[in-house]
Design a protein around this motif. Sequence first.
Motif, PDB file in Angstrom:
ATOM      1  N   LEU A 100      19.241 -77.165  23.651  1.00  0.00           N
ATOM      2  CA  LEU A 100      19.796 -77.678  22.402  1.00  0.00           C
ATOM      3  C   LEU A 100      21.303 -77.918  22.495  1.00  0.00           C
ATOM      4  CD1 LEU A 100      17.756 -75.515  19.885  1.00  0.00           C
ATOM      5  CD2 LEU A 100      17.509 -77.953  20.346  1.00  0.00           C
ATOM      6  N   LEU A 101      21.952 -77.223  23.395  1.00  0.00           N
ATOM      7  CA  LEU A 101      23.380 -77.443  23.615  1.00  0.00           C
ATOM      8  C   LEU A 101      23.638 -78.863  24.108  1.00  0.00           C
ATOM      9  CD1 LEU A 101      25.937 -75.732  23.351  1.00  0.00           C
ATOM     10  CD2 LEU A 101      25.675 -75.058  25.737  1.00  0.00           C
ATOM     11  N   PHE A 102      22.658 -79.433  24.803  1.00  0.00           N
ATOM     12  CA  PHE A 102      22.785 -80.802  25.311  1.00  0.00           C
ATOM     13  C   PHE A 102      22.141 -81.830  24.386  1.00  0.00           C
ATOM     14  CE2 PHE A 102      23.439 -78.442  29.266  1.00  0.00           C
ATOM     15  CZ  PHE A 102      24.453 -79.169  29.867  1.00  0.00           C
ATOM     16  N   MET A 103      21.799 -81.448  23.169  1.00  0.00           N
ATOM     17  CA  MET A 103      21.107 -82.359  22.265  1.00  0.00           C
ATOM     18  C   MET A 103      21.711 -82.376  20.862  1.00  0.00           C
ATOM     19  SD  MET A 103      17.114 -81.736  23.266  1.00  0.00           S
ATOM     20  CE  MET A 103      16.638 -83.017  22.092  1.00  0.00           C
ATOM     21  N   PRO A 104      22.997 -82.624  20.703  1.00  0.00           N
ATOM     22  CA  PRO A 104      23.559 -82.699  19.343  1.00  0.00           C
ATOM     23  C   PRO A 104      22.990 -83.916  18.604  1.00  0.00           C
ATOM     24  CG  PRO A 104      25.145 -83.480  20.944  1.00  0.00           C
ATOM     25  CD  PRO A 104      24.012 -82.907  21.736  1.00  0.00           C
ATOM     26  N   PRO A 105      22.575 -83.768  17.357  1.00  0.00           N
ATOM     27  CA  PRO A 105      22.035 -84.909  16.606  1.00  0.00           C
ATOM     28  C   PRO A 105      23.077 -86.005  16.423  1.00  0.00           C
ATOM     29  CG  PRO A 105      21.519 -82.813  15.526  1.00  0.00           C
ATOM     30  CD  PRO A 105      22.515 -82.510  16.596  1.00  0.00           C
ATOM     31  N   ALA A 106      22.626 -87.224  16.393  1.00  0.00           N
ATOM     32  CA  ALA A 106      23.534 -88.358  16.181  1.00  0.00           C
ATOM     33  C   ALA A 106      24.021 -88.382  14.733  1.00  0.00           C
ATOM     34  CB  ALA A 106      22.823 -89.665  16.518  1.00  0.00           C
ATOM     35  N   GLY A 107      25.192 -88.919  14.517  1.00  0.00           N
ATOM     36  CA  GLY A 107      25.711 -89.110  13.168  1.00  0.00           C
ATOM     37  C   GLY A 107      26.386 -87.906  12.550  1.00  0.00           C
ATOM     38  N   LEU A 108      26.667 -86.865  13.317  1.00  0.00           N
ATOM     39  CA  LEU A 108      27.310 -85.668  12.756  1.00  0.00           C
ATOM     40  C   LEU A 108      28.807 -85.846  12.576  1.00  0.00           C
ATOM     41  CD1 LEU A 108      25.567 -82.710  14.657  1.00  0.00           C
ATOM     42  CD2 LEU A 108      25.151 -83.488  12.316  1.00  0.00           C
ATOM     43  N   GLY A 109      29.393 -86.794  13.295  1.00  0.00           N
ATOM     44  CA  GLY A 109      30.839 -86.915  13.267  1.00  0.00           C
ATOM     45  C   GLY A 109      31.485 -85.890  14.184  1.00  0.00           C
ATOM     46  N   ASP A 110      32.791 -85.999  14.351  1.00  0.00           N
ATOM     47  CA  ASP A 110      33.487 -85.106  15.284  1.00  0.00           C
ATOM     48  C   ASP A 110      33.381 -83.646  14.868  1.00  0.00           C
ATOM     49  OD1 ASP A 110      34.144 -87.305  16.723  1.00  0.00           O
ATOM     50  OD2 ASP A 110      36.296 -87.246  16.293  1.00  0.00           O
ATOM     51  N   VAL A 111      33.653 -83.368  13.603  1.00  0.00           N
ATOM     52  CA  VAL A 111      33.632 -81.975  13.145  1.00  0.00           C
ATOM     53  C   VAL A 111      32.224 -81.406  13.208  1.00  0.00           C
ATOM     54  CG1 VAL A 111      34.057 -80.437  11.206  1.00  0.00           C
ATOM     55  CG2 VAL A 111      35.660 -82.289  11.682  1.00  0.00           C
ATOM     56  N   GLY A 112      31.249 -82.181  12.746  1.00  0.00           N
ATOM     57  CA  GLY A 112      29.871 -81.703  12.769  1.00  0.00           C
ATOM     58  C   GLY A 112      29.369 -81.450  14.172  1.00  0.00           C
ATOM     59  N   THR A 113      29.724 -82.332  15.097  1.00  0.00           N
ATOM     60  CA  THR A 113      29.310 -82.141  16.488  1.00  0.00           C
ATOM     61  C   THR A 113      29.999 -80.927  17.093  1.00  0.00           C
ATOM     62  OG1 THR A 113      29.015 -84.542  16.727  1.00  0.00           O
ATOM     63  CG2 THR A 113      29.132 -83.257  18.744  1.00  0.00           C
TER      64      THR A 113
END
Length: 246
Positions: A100-113
Amino acid sequence: MGLVETETSKPRSGTKALYGLGAAGESVFGTAVGFIFFYYTAALGLPGSLVGTALFFGLCAAAIVDPFFGSWSDNIRSKLGRRGPLMLIGGPLLAISMALLFMPPAGLGDVGTAVWLGAWSVAVRTFVSMFHVPYVALGAEMSRDYHERSSVVAWRTVFGIIAGVITTAIAYTVYFSGEGGLQQADRYPGFGWTVAAMILVGCGVSALGLIRFASRLPAPEPVSRPLLARLPGELIESCRNPAFRL
């Protein structure tokens, strides 16, 4: 603290190999972590300051949970021995959190990511401690003979080196081959799941294979005080050791 003798034996080569597999799983983790910073900065475009801060929280988590898992595993009472239960839980959780560390969801933005990275960095460091602390302690308990202990460490070291080389080879020949391969964000999730599978096999097979041996090792006398009540005193005692402070 006295020891209650149950069964002691010289660990066989097969037992040492099973123990070495645990180091292989940990080495896969350690090698894969080296790609995280580049992935989030060069491939996903996050500022280095955000990535560094998120990873810093993970390292802080390791410093906090290491003594906790050490004290816990020292005093577990189960048919699986003292070390086995935490290793059996920590290995699979480490594998999942690493993927999951290599799978951040798209569209989170910089802070969310960055929050995603920080949260899973804390999880990864927690679960690697859950496996690693009892794992290393088990290695020291496998024999009372100095030469046998050195042999156990040698097996652990060799397996770790081999696993690190294999992980690096897979990364650069399968997932990130070609010009600019490391900058292709879509290649990292597959690498993450491959790493997770390798960790699961290494840590999982090691923990399962060592249960019978570990359950027969000498066990210390039980400690009646609850974990959270005794932990501060144990930390103070550890800090009195000059080598530990250094």
